[in-house]
Scaffold this motif. Structure first.
Motif, short mmCIF file in Angstrom:
data_model
loop_
_atom_site.label_atom_id
_atom_site.label_comp_id
_atom_site.label_asym_id
_atom_site.label_seq_id
_atom_site.Cartn_x
_atom_site.Cartn_y
_atom_site.Cartn_z
N ALA A 1 0.71 -1.08 -0.15
CA ALA A 1 -0.02 -0.06 -0.03
C ALA A 1 0.80 1.21 0.04
N THR A 2 2.01 1.06 0.51
CA THR A 2 2.93 2.47 0.31
C THR A 2 3.19 2.85 -0.88
N ARG A 3 3.56 1.67 -1.69
CA ARG A 3 4.09 2.09 -3.04
C ARG A 3 2.99 2.54 -3.92
N TYR A 4 1.53 2.04 -3.56
CA TYR A 4 0.41 2.40 -3.92
C TYR A 4 0.12 4.00 -3.60
N TRP A 5 0.36 4.33 -2.46
CA TRP A 5 0.01 5.57 -2.15
C TRP A 5 0.87 6.64 -2.60
N ALA A 6 2.05 6.16 -2.77
CA ALA A 6 3.30 6.82 -3.28
C ALA A 6 3.00 7.31 -4.88
N ALA A 7 2.72 6.20 -5.66
CA ALA A 7 2.45 6.26 -7.12
C ALA A 7 1.20 7.26 -7.32
N ARG A 8 0.23 7.19 -6.60
CA ARG A 8 -0.96 8.19 -6.46
C ARG A 8 -0.57 9.67 -6.20
N ALA A 9 0.20 9.65 -5.15
CA ALA A 9 0.44 11.09 -4.86
C ALA A 9 1.60 11.61 -5.91
N GLY A 10 2.51 10.73 -6.44
CA GLY A 10 3.56 11.26 -7.40
C GLY A 10 2.80 11.56 -8.73
N ALA A 11 1.68 10.98 -9.07
CA ALA A 11 0.96 11.21 -10.37
C ALA A 11 0.34 12.85 -10.27
N GLY A 12 -0.25 13.03 -9.11
CA GLY A 12 -0.79 14.33 -8.67
C GLY A 12 0.22 15.71 -9.15
N TRP A 13 1.67 14.98 -8.44
CA TRP A 13 2.55 16.14 -8.22
C TRP A 13 3.14 16.26 -9.66
#
Length: 170
Positions: free
Chosen positions: A24-36
């Motif tokens: 889930a940490t990689r998933y949350w990072a990927a979602r946040a990274g896409a927004g940034w």
């Protein structure tokens, strides 16, 4: 002891025992990274279309990179340490959030439906979400970021438990 006390076991709001899946940490990072990255692309596009560098545009790009990197680095780990869940024969416990943290409990006798869902990005990371709906005005309990097999077992377990429970689910 009243009749109500005899029917319902005493449930206490406490931290749940189980963490979500480490993926889930990689998933949350990927979602946040896409927004940034989207914000950064808009800024760089504006910078190029406006004819080059100015101090404010450059500062905005630098600030976006620094804040985005901090968010993508800190937030997933923080959420992983906060997000927890547990299902017992008596209740479902959840804890979620990172800035605004929430801890909830739902007695099994109040459960109306149990659902699971996976979005496309969650499928890519092998994750699932479980939603436990009750008659509560606070809305359903959501357990996000579970391993797919864990989510399926949890849904099966809660379904069996709620069918065996003689509560009125209201």
């Amino acid at each position: 002891m009243t009749v109500a006390d005899q029917r319902q076991p005493a449930l206490e709001l406490r931290p749940p025992r189980h963490r979500v899946a480490p993926r889930a940490t990689r998933y949350w990072a990927a979602r946040a990274g896409a927004g940034w990255l989207l914000l950064l692309a808009v800024q760089v596009g504006w910078w190029v279309l406006a004819g080059g560098a100015t101090g404010w545009r450059a500062a905005g790009v630098v600030a976006t990179v620094v804040l985005g990197a901090a968010h993508v680095t800190v937030m997933p780990r923080w959420r992983y340490h906060v997000h927890r869940w547990e299902a017992t024969d008596e209740a479902v416990y959840t804890q979620s959030g990172w800035f605004d943290q929430e801890r909830r409990i739902a007695p099994v006798s109040r459960i109306q439906t149990v659902d699971s869902e996976r979005g496309p990005l969650e499928q890519l990371f092998g994750l699932s979400n479980v939603t436990v709906t009750t008659a509560s005005a606070a809305g359903p309990l959501k357990i996000r970021g579970l391993d797919r097999d864990t989510a399926e077992r949890l849904v099966d377990e809660l379904t069996r438990t709620t069918q065996a429970n003689q509560g009125d689910a209201t």
